[in-house]
Design an enzyme around this catalytic site. Structure first.
Site, mmCIF file in Angstrom:
data_model
loop_
_atom_site.group_PDB
_atom_site.id
_atom_site.type_symbol
_atom_site.label_atom_id
_atom_site.label_comp_id
_atom_site.label_asym_id
_atom_site.label_seq_id
_atom_site.Cartn_x
_atom_site.Cartn_y
_atom_site.Cartn_z
ATOM 1 N N ASP A 143 0.354 -1.135 0.209
ATOM 2 C CA ASP A 143 -0.361 -0.095 0.003
ATOM 3 C C ASP A 143 0.632 1.360 0.117
ATOM 4 O O ASP A 143 0.863 2.237 -0.638
ATOM 5 C CB ASP A 143 -0.803 -0.148 1.179
ATOM 6 N N ASN A 197 -4.644 -1.534 -4.965
ATOM 7 C CA ASN A 197 -6.307 -1.678 -4.083
ATOM 8 C C ASN A 197 -5.784 -0.584 -2.542
ATOM 9 O O ASN A 197 -6.222 -0.941 -1.663
ATOM 10 C CB ASN A 197 -6.139 -3.347 -3.663
ATOM 11 N N ASP A 223 -10.784 -2.069 11.621
ATOM 12 C CA ASP A 223 -10.614 -2.608 10.469
ATOM 13 C C ASP A 223 -10.268 -3.899 12.200
ATOM 14 O O ASP A 223 -9.772 -5.224 11.503
ATOM 15 C CB ASP A 223 -8.395 -2.626 10.337
ATOM 16 N N GLU A 246 -11.338 -4.458 1.748
ATOM 17 C CA GLU A 246 -10.451 -5.463 0.505
ATOM 18 C C GLU A 246 -11.449 -6.398 -0.258
ATOM 19 O O GLU A 246 -11.078 -6.728 -1.830
ATOM 20 C CB GLU A 246 -9.081 -5.839 1.273
ATOM 21 N N HIS A 260 -5.048 -8.967 2.948
ATOM 22 C CA HIS A 260 -4.366 -8.675 3.810
ATOM 23 C C HIS A 260 -4.830 -8.930 5.700
ATOM 24 O O HIS A 260 -4.391 -10.172 6.624
ATOM 25 C CB HIS A 260 -3.142 -7.893 3.661
ATOM 26 N N ARG A 261 -6.192 -8.821 5.821
ATOM 27 C CA ARG A 261 -6.160 -9.241 7.362
ATOM 28 C C ARG A 261 -6.496 -10.667 7.373
ATOM 29 O O ARG A 261 -6.722 -10.366 8.292
ATOM 30 C CB ARG A 261 -6.994 -7.687 7.739
ATOM 31 N N LYS A 288 0.433 -6.270 1.380
ATOM 32 C CA LYS A 288 -0.234 -5.160 1.347
ATOM 33 C C LYS A 288 0.058 -4.223 3.182
ATOM 34 O O LYS A 288 0.277 -2.963 2.376
ATOM 35 C CB LYS A 288 -1.698 -4.703 1.735
#
Ligand code: DC
Length: 651
Positions: free
Chosen positions: A51, A94, A320, A348, A395-396, A420
């Protein structure tokens, strides 16, 4: 290296210290503020990830100098609000923070620009921001679908000296982008938020960072934000990026799930003094019972003696980090309800749907609503089951699901997506966790490894994996389904869906039918050796074997246990005996069953099989460099078992 998946055994303990990478949200804001400012900014602890790479590349494409020195300190030469490159096409992957802030900035920067991203970025809404910018005189066109990227930006005809309205309930990044870009207009502007403003801590962070760069926005509640005329960004000279608070959530949860008070999980780089709203995750995990200690720039966590408990939480302020709560909920008593998380659907991936689906694969009971998620923890009737978790290029998803490995072995697909925001997440995690122990017993045919492995498992109270049985079951399943043993794709597909169950006393069921004796036949041994030579079949059975690696421990036997299935096993044993001794054992076994046998033929057979096993292309029989050699020529079974147990105890 590109990896398709990462397999986790069941983890049993966590503890230690991790230094966090820089905050993504702060890194991308500060890069842009430094670019817009007058003067050069020196940035310390900048996050290096996909990112922030998209943002750095964009600034470079806009003609700015943005580079790191040998010690990892970045220098951005500001352009005082006038980008040297007036015409550019920018690809922003993204990266939501980069896309939204650059849209607003470049719409008001007086050049011609095209902004685009990956296909998912083209599905993420941006209409509210575009509508707001148009009120300021921005000229923006959608080149594909109205309301979504890609966007074409032409020089604005600034006409505002008044009020801009923007919706606040889809993404706070729209407001962040808009306010951050306002100094480019040179005039006084008031922004009015329509509807509820979500994710407020992120807007607060934006305002505080703008202040560090010399611009003060007057805030009235969370409804009106006014920028004075003539505001200009000036570099603060040096800027230190604090550790990423969203990334901290995985480690705090790790501590709350599995760390002992005497060896807690400590995260360094962010704490009480944080600019990031996600440090409030510490309160949430504490509300679940996690024992958390806050310092100015560090936090520690360990598990409560009484275990975690479920909670109901409005997650609007920590969207998040709240994903981490969804996985922590698997370890709690009572259900967990995460409310006010509608923004998950435009991240995402659609994170509510993705989370519900993947938790479901683990056997968790989940209720998915338009803007909430309820997770019911497992119980005796609804145990969790090993599963391969899809990560949706998010990613999360990859990071929070890794924590579920404390409940069951699991596979994380496409683990590289963590790049990311946290490229070395899995390496850091690995350094902080202890897996359930595993003993890998390899060796040639008729070496007695099956008997020894099963007895060692029984002595330790561990699970036992007879990997040969899985190949025999696969051969039997293929025979029953009428699939030829040479049909690699067909057999591999069957192996992937094998309905097998293993009993405590060595019983084995296939599709609900007991087949323990059947798979021991000569026909199935021969079928097993055929299907075991097919790489796709071995691949299909890999995770199924690793799924046996659970607490309190596992003993696995088979010819590739140490080399392929459990290469990290802390104890590897290569159990063998001379061909003569093994032929003698086989001879006695057959005679005991009343069958006739010829010793010389048996010996020749064994030697031929050894040669084939050692020379075959897939999973050849060999002793791993770190495996202990156990020759049973002169040892009885009991002595061999005692030796393996002694090695294990000494470990
Ligand atoms: O150990 P066993 O005789 O039950 O094994 C049956 C077949 O499967 C034999 O041909 C070896 C093969 N096998 C294998 O290739 N890899 C394993 N891990 C276990 C068995």
């Amino acid at each position: 290296m590109f990896m398709h998946f990462l397999d986790f055994p069941q983890l049993v303990r966590a503890g230690g210290t991790v230094r966090l990478p820089g905050s993504k949200s702060i890194s991308n804001r500060v890069l842009l503020l430094a670019a817009l400012a007058e003067g050069t900014t020196e940035i310390h602890n900048l996050l290096l990830s996909d990112d922030t790479a998209r943002m750095r590349e964009a600034l470079q494409a806009l003609g700015l100098s943005c580079a790191a020195d040998a010690s990892g300190v970045w220098r951005v030469e500001g352009c005082g609000g006038r980008f040297p490159v007036r015409q550019a096409e920018l690809f922003l992957g993204n990266a939501g923070t980069a896309f939204r802030t650059l849209t607003a900035t470049l719409a008001l920067a007086g050049g011609d620009y095209l902004l685009d991203g990956i296909p998912r970025m083209r599905e993420r809404p941006i209409g509210d921001l575009v509508d707001a910018l148009r009120q300021l005189g921005a000229r923006i066109t959608y080149t594909a679908n109205p309301g979504f990227p890609p966007l074409r930006l032409a020089p604005a005809r600034i006409e505002a000296n008044g009020i801009v309205r923007i919706r606040g309930n889809v993404s706070s990044q729209f407001l962040t982008g808009l306010i951050l870009a306002l100094p480019l207009t040179g005039v006084r502007v008031t922004v009015e938020v329509e509807g509820e403003l979500i994710s407020r801590p992120y807007v607060d962070m934006t305002l505080k960072l703008m202040q560090r760069f010399g611009v003060t926005v007057e805030r009235e509640g969370w409804r009106r934000f006014t920028l004075p005329a003539g505001a200009r960004y000036r570099t603060p000279g040096v800027f230190h990026v604090e550790g990423d608070a969203s990334s901290a959530s995985y480690f705090l949860a790790l501590g709350a799930i599995a760390a002992l008070p005497e060896n807690p999980l400590r995260v360094e780089g962010v704490g009480r003094a944080a600019l990031q709203g996600d440090v409030r995750f510490a309160d949430a995990i504490a509300a679940m019972g996690g024992v958390v200690t806050m310092e100015e720039t560090a936090m520690t966590a360990h598990a409560p003696a009484a275990g975690l408990r479920g909670l109901t939480l409005d997650c609007n302020a920590i969207p998040d980090a709240a994903m981490t709560l969804a996985v922590a909920a698997l370890f709690a008593r009572g259900e967990t309800r995460l409310a006010n998380i509608a923004s998950w659907r435009v991240k995402e991936t659609d994170r509510i749907a993705a989370m519900a689906k993947e938790l479901g694969k683990l056997g968790a009971r989940v209720e998915e609503g338009a803007d909430y998620l309820v997770i019911v923890p497992p119980d005796a009737e609804h145990p969790l089951v090993p599963a391969a978790i899809a990560t949706y290029d998010d990613h999360r998803m990859a990071m929070c699901f890794s924590l579920a490995a404390f409940a069951v072995p699991l596979r994380i697909e496409d683990p590289g997506c963590v790049a990311k925001t946290f490229p070395d997440y899995f390496e850091r995690l690995q350094a902080l966790v202890t897996p359930a122990p595993v003993i890998a017993v390899d060796g040639p045919t008729a070496s007695g490894k099956g008997t020894v492995a099963a007895r060692v498992a029984a002595a330790l109270g561990f699970h036992y994996l007879d990997s040969g049985a899985l190949y025999r079951l696969t051969a039997l399943a293929a025979k029953e389904a009428g699939v030829d043993w040479a049909d690699e794709a067909g057999v591999a597909a069957l192996a992937a869906r094998l309905e097998a169950r293993f009993g405590a006393a060595g019983e084995i069921w296939l599709n609900g039918r007991e087949v323990s004796a059947e798979i021991r036949s000569e026909a199935m041994a021969s079928g097993a050796s055929r299907v075991a030579a097919l790489p796709a079949v071995r691949e299909s059975l890999l995770f199924r074997q690793r799924a046996f690696h659970r607490a309190p421990g596992l003993v696995g036997d088979g010819r590739d246990m140490a080399s392929v299935v459990f290469p990290a096993a802390p104890l590897k044993v290569f159990l063998t005996a001379s061909a003569e001794v093994r032929a003698e054992r086989r001879y006695r076994q057959l005679r005991a069953r009343g069958e006739t046998a010829d010793k010389a033929v048996l010996l020749a057979d064994l030697r031929a099989r050894d040669a084939r096993d050692m020379n075959r292309a897939v999973a050849p029989l060999r002793q791993e460099a770190d495996a202990r050699w156990l020759d049973t020529d002169t040892l009885g079974i009991e002595e061999a078992v005692a030796q393996v147990l002694a090695w294990f105890a000494e470990r």
